[in-house]
Design a protein around this motif. Structure first.
Motif, short mmCIF file in Angstrom:
data_model
loop_
_atom_site.label_atom_id
_atom_site.label_comp_id
_atom_site.label_asym_id
_atom_site.label_seq_id
_atom_site.Cartn_x
_atom_site.Cartn_y
_atom_site.Cartn_z
N MET A 1 0.85 -1.17 0.00
CA MET A 1 0.00 0.00 0.00
C MET A 1 0.89 1.24 0.00
O MET A 1 1.86 1.33 0.73
CB MET A 1 -0.91 0.00 1.22
N THR A 68 -3.22 4.02 -1.36
CA THR A 68 -3.50 3.42 -2.66
C THR A 68 -3.01 1.98 -2.66
O THR A 68 -1.85 1.71 -2.31
CB THR A 68 -2.81 4.19 -3.79
N THR A 69 -3.88 1.09 -3.06
CA THR A 69 -3.51 -0.32 -3.22
C THR A 69 -3.66 -0.66 -4.70
O THR A 69 -4.75 -0.52 -5.26
CB THR A 69 -4.42 -1.24 -2.39
N GLU A 70 -2.59 -1.07 -5.33
CA GLU A 70 -2.64 -1.47 -6.73
C GLU A 70 -2.71 -2.98 -6.83
O GLU A 70 -2.10 -3.68 -6.03
CB GLU A 70 -1.42 -0.94 -7.48
N TYR A 71 -3.43 -3.44 -7.84
CA TYR A 71 -3.56 -4.87 -8.08
C TYR A 71 -2.87 -5.22 -9.39
O TYR A 71 -2.99 -4.51 -10.38
CB TYR A 71 -5.04 -5.27 -8.14
N ASP A 72 -2.17 -6.36 -9.38
CA ASP A 72 -1.48 -6.84 -10.57
C ASP A 72 -2.48 -7.64 -11.40
O ASP A 72 -2.81 -8.78 -11.06
CB ASP A 72 -0.28 -7.70 -10.17
N LEU A 73 -2.96 -7.05 -12.47
CA LEU A 73 -3.97 -7.71 -13.29
C LEU A 73 -3.38 -8.68 -14.31
O LEU A 73 -4.13 -9.37 -15.00
CB LEU A 73 -4.81 -6.65 -14.02
#
Length: 75
Positions: A1, A68-73
């Protein structure tokens, strides 16, 4: 995060328009007095004229923190 911090300063310009200036990563020990002084100086010295309109009043200021939480798509 990831955490981000911003200082948002709100001014009123001629014609009662609202103008926001955002400063990324303000220093941690920033005081209310320093913010007020800087905002008053911006108005007094007419440093910015967004849209060719002078700023006439410092209205408010706040420090905003976002997580901010980014997701690895692609996984």
């Amino acid at each position: 995060m990831e955490t981000a911090k911003k200082l948002v300063m709100t001014f009123k310009s001629e014609g009662d328009n609202v103008v926001n200036f955002t400063i990324d990563d303000p220093k941690d020990n920033l005081t209310e007095a320093e913010v007020i002084s800087a905002m008053n100086l911006i108005v007094e010295k007419n440093i910015f004229s967004p849209g060719e309109l002078d700023l006439v009043e410092a209205v408010k200021a706040k420090v905003v923190q976002t997580n901010t939480t980014e997701y690895d798509l692609k996984a």
